[in-house]
Design a protein around this motif. Structure first.
Motif, PDB file in Angstrom:
ATOM      1  N   TYR A  30      -9.116  11.420 -16.722  1.00 44.74           N
ATOM      2  CA  TYR A  30      -9.277  12.170 -15.479  1.00 44.74           C
ATOM      3  C   TYR A  30      -8.039  12.241 -14.592  1.00 44.74           C
ATOM      4  O   TYR A  30      -8.037  13.000 -13.632  1.00 44.74           O
ATOM      5  N   SER A  33      -6.662  16.027 -14.552  1.00 47.68           N
ATOM      6  CA  SER A  33      -7.497  16.984 -13.817  1.00 47.68           C
ATOM      7  C   SER A  33      -7.547  16.647 -12.329  1.00 47.68           C
ATOM      8  O   SER A  33      -7.530  17.548 -11.487  1.00 47.68           O
ATOM      9  N   LEU A  34      -7.574  15.358 -11.992  1.00 45.17           N
ATOM     10  CA  LEU A  34      -7.553  14.963 -10.586  1.00 45.17           C
ATOM     11  C   LEU A  34      -6.232  15.376  -9.951  1.00 45.17           C
ATOM     12  O   LEU A  34      -6.199  15.882  -8.826  1.00 45.17           O
ATOM     13  N   PHE A  37      -6.285  19.107  -9.328  1.00 49.60           N
ATOM     14  CA  PHE A  37      -7.166  19.402  -8.206  1.00 49.60           C
ATOM     15  C   PHE A  37      -6.491  19.076  -6.878  1.00 49.60           C
ATOM     16  O   PHE A  37      -6.474  19.892  -5.956  1.00 49.60           O
ATOM     17  N   THR A  74     -17.265  14.757 -11.077  1.00 49.50           N
ATOM     18  CA  THR A  74     -17.590  15.076  -9.689  1.00 49.50           C
ATOM     19  C   THR A  74     -17.393  13.854  -8.801  1.00 49.50           C
ATOM     20  O   THR A  74     -16.837  13.952  -7.703  1.00 49.50           O
ATOM     21  N   VAL A  77     -13.664  13.087  -8.217  1.00 47.86           N
ATOM     22  CA  VAL A  77     -13.056  14.075  -7.320  1.00 47.86           C
ATOM     23  C   VAL A  77     -13.465  13.791  -5.875  1.00 47.86           C
ATOM     24  O   VAL A  77     -12.638  13.869  -4.967  1.00 47.86           O
ATOM     25  N   GLU A 150     -17.250  23.283 -13.131  1.00 51.52           N
ATOM     26  CA  GLU A 150     -16.494  22.048 -12.897  1.00 51.52           C
ATOM     27  C   GLU A 150     -15.542  21.745 -14.056  1.00 51.52           C
ATOM     28  O   GLU A 150     -14.409  21.328 -13.827  1.00 51.52           O
ATOM     29  N   GLU A 153     -12.700  24.514 -13.513  1.00 49.92           N
ATOM     30  CA  GLU A 153     -11.921  24.492 -12.277  1.00 49.92           C
ATOM     31  C   GLU A 153     -11.448  23.103 -11.864  1.00 49.92           C
ATOM     32  O   GLU A 153     -10.391  22.970 -11.263  1.00 49.92           O
ATOM     33  N   ILE A 154     -12.215  22.071 -12.158  1.00 50.31           N
ATOM     34  CA  ILE A 154     -11.817  20.717 -11.759  1.00 50.31           C
ATOM     35  C   ILE A 154     -11.074  20.026 -12.888  1.00 50.31           C
ATOM     36  O   ILE A 154     -10.021  19.434 -12.684  1.00 50.31           O
ATOM     37  N   GLU A 155     -11.627  20.124 -14.097  1.00 46.54           N
ATOM     38  CA  GLU A 155     -10.997  19.429 -15.214  1.00 46.54           C
ATOM     39  C   GLU A 155      -9.957  20.273 -15.932  1.00 46.54           C
ATOM     40  O   GLU A 155      -9.168  19.755 -16.714  1.00 46.54           O
TER      41      GLU A 155
END
Length: 191
Positions: A30, A33-34, A37, A74, A77, A150, A153-155
């Motif tokens: 993560y 991706s973090l 973001f 989630t 984030v 998610e 767009e997030i990962e």
């Protein structure tokens, strides 16, 4: 074949028993991706790295409280957003900082001020309200749409990777993400 969410659940369960290797795997999974973001909201890459480090420290300390009500993505984030907000609040309380440019004398120091556009109570309130609206809007989406959105767009996964993770055709992923974006846009326009 296990989905990413199922793999995450297993890694979280192992981390909750004290398995630091499992937590390390979650961190490696993560961090990219973090980082992507957070870079959308923070300009300074050093600040992003600090927030990522703080995020995983907080996550490690709170891992036993993670209950799988949401996905690990989630959850991490949300922790990252809170760590970023806390970092901004701390910088604001500390005020302007002096940064040394050399060892000679006072002439070698310069005043470094926090970014004015992110340093106002109004902008902090707007950011907090926007994130609350986004989280509320995400919560209203059907599970498949929310998860697809998610993952994209997030990962930052590709449509093909999402299709593989969710065991469905790429066209279905594209459709879910499109519908999620439309729903989110409509929900956010109402406010």
């Amino acid at each position: 074949m296990k989905s990413r969410t199922e793999e995450d659940r297993e890694l979280v369960q192992l981390a909750q028993t004290g398995d630091s290797h499992a937590f390390g795997m979650l961190m490696r999974r993560y961090t990219p991706s973090l980082s992507r973001f957070l870079r959308r909201f923070m300009r300074d890459s050093d600040d992003v790295e600090d927030v990522i480090q703080e995020t995983f420290i907080r996550a490690y300390m709170a891992i036993n409280r993670f209950r799988s009500d949401s996905t690990f993505a989630t959850w991490i984030v949300r922790i990252g957003i809170n760590a970023a907000k806390d970092g901004l609040a701390l910088r604001q309380r500390q005020g302007p900082q002096l940064a040394s440019l050399g060892d000679e004398d006072d002439d070698s120091k310069t005043l470094v001020e926090a970014r004015a556009d992110l340093d106002t109570p109004e902008s902090r309130l707007e950011t907090k309200e926007a994130m609350a609206l986004l989280e509320a809007a995400l919560a209203t989406l059907p599970e498949e749409q929310r998860m697809s959105f998610e993952l994209r767009e997030i990962e930052g996964l590709t449509y093909e990777e999402i299709a593989w993770q969710m065991h469905c055709p790429v066209g279905t992923v594209r459709s879910r993400i499109h519908r999620a974006r439309d729903s989110l846009t409509s929900a956010l326009r109402l406010h």
